[in-house]
Design a protein around this motif. Structure first.
Motif: not given
Length: 344
Positions: A251-265
């Protein structure tokens, strides 16, 4: 009987060479799998969880320190699959080999048990095997890039932190599971297979919902980890934690779910915080439960022995007499007997 880590001086033989080659192959495969969840921090490829470090430490604990050339060879093959090996590569390979070696020696020093059956074993694995020793590999991996100009001095600590946490997570998530599998301690009574199926089905439903939901619901994973640790100890809890970590990394690699809209750091910090909390919960709680159960069995056994001793003293018998009844004989005598009378 608990299995304690025994340090032996390596003696080179065909069996040891084959084990080292097997470790090299497994290290390379684990490295390629770990690179599937890579993130780019400050222009450098890092992995939130680096499974080869956990595999390397487990191999050293199980097979002995003599398999260290396999770790070095596997590390060199992983780096060679990404770029052309150069002089800084040798420093990185040395760090990747020295870190699990130091972790193994430190754990040997404190009397680490391979089955992680005590709370002190879990704490030692966290602070000595994971957080402490993995600083060596992080430093050996990042410092050469600063020396050669690949990284600016201002980027050192951010990349070093990401590298260090990734290696530590590999130890905390992979090493305990491999140790349990190597000792065959992951079996559970057949009467619990229904509960194990229910736990697996619950994990297949709750973990994707918690990770992939637009609303951050990662906290839903922790009741599963607690359930697994209380009922199935290390094997169940670490397996759940590893599955949750893999799906969360996706999910972090695809920037979905709880990680959508966040920067790399922000993604890296949130992901590592979740992985660390899940690994610590599963590892420490399961080791604590295992230790308490062992203590309860020891106390029960001592109580049985004391009861037999008191019975011997009450009837004036000598407990040291070989002809005196044993604990098993007394237990059999305590069982109620059923008399059968003939019908008239």
């Amino acid at each position: 009987m608990a299995c304690v880590l025994v340090f032996r001086r390596p003696r080179w033989s065909l069996d040891l060479v084959l084990k080292a080659l097997a470790v090299a192959v497994c290290y390379y495969v684990a490295g390629r799998l770990g690179l599937m969840g890579q993130l780019v921090i400050e222009g450098v490829i890092v992995t939130p969880v680096w499974p080869p470090t956990g595999l390397a430490l487990a191999a050293l604990l199980v097979f002995g320190v003599g398999v260290w050339p396999g770790i070095a060879l596997g590390s060199l093959l992983v780096i060679a699959s990404l770029t052309t090996p150069q002089l800084p590569t040798l420093i990185t390979v040395a760090g990747n080999t020295a870190a699990p070696l130091c972790a193994c020696l430190l754990l040997h020093r404190v009397g680490f048990r391979l089955d992680v059956s005590r709370l002190r074993d879990g704490i030692a694995l966290v602070f000595l095997g994971g957080l402490g020793a993995m600083a060596i590999s992080a430093t050996a991996g990042v410092a050469p890039q600063v020396w050669t100009g690949g990284l600016s001095p201002g980027q050192f600590w951010s990349v070093w932190l990401a590298w260090w946490v990734g290696d530590a997570m590999g130890v905390l998530l992979v090493t305990p599971l491999l140790l349990v599998l190597s000792l065959g301690a992951g079996r559970f009574p057949r009467r619990r297979w229904k509960e194990a199926v229910c736990l697996g089905l619950a994990a297949l439903v709750i973990v994707p919902v918690a990770v992939l939901s637009p609303t951050s619901m990662l906290f839903l994973v922790f009741p599963l980890l607690i359930w697994a640790a209380l009922r199935f100890q290390l094997a169940g809890s670490m397996l759940c934690a590893l599955v949750a970590s893999v799906l969360t990394t996706y999910a972090a690699n695809t920037r979905v779910g709880a990680f959508s809209g966040l920067s790399g750091i922000e993604i890296m910090v949130k992901l590592q915080a979740f992985n660390g909390a899940a690994a610590l919960t599963a590892l420490l709680l399961s080791s604590l439960v295992t230790e308490q159960r062992a203590t309860r069995r020891s106390v029960q056994s001592a109580c049985n022995e004391l009861a037999v001793l008191l019975e011997h003293l009450a009837v004036g018998e000598n407990p040291a007499d070989p002809s005196a009844p044993s604990v098993r004989d007394v237990d059999e005598a305590r069982k109620p007997t059923t008399r059968h009378f003939p019908r008239t």
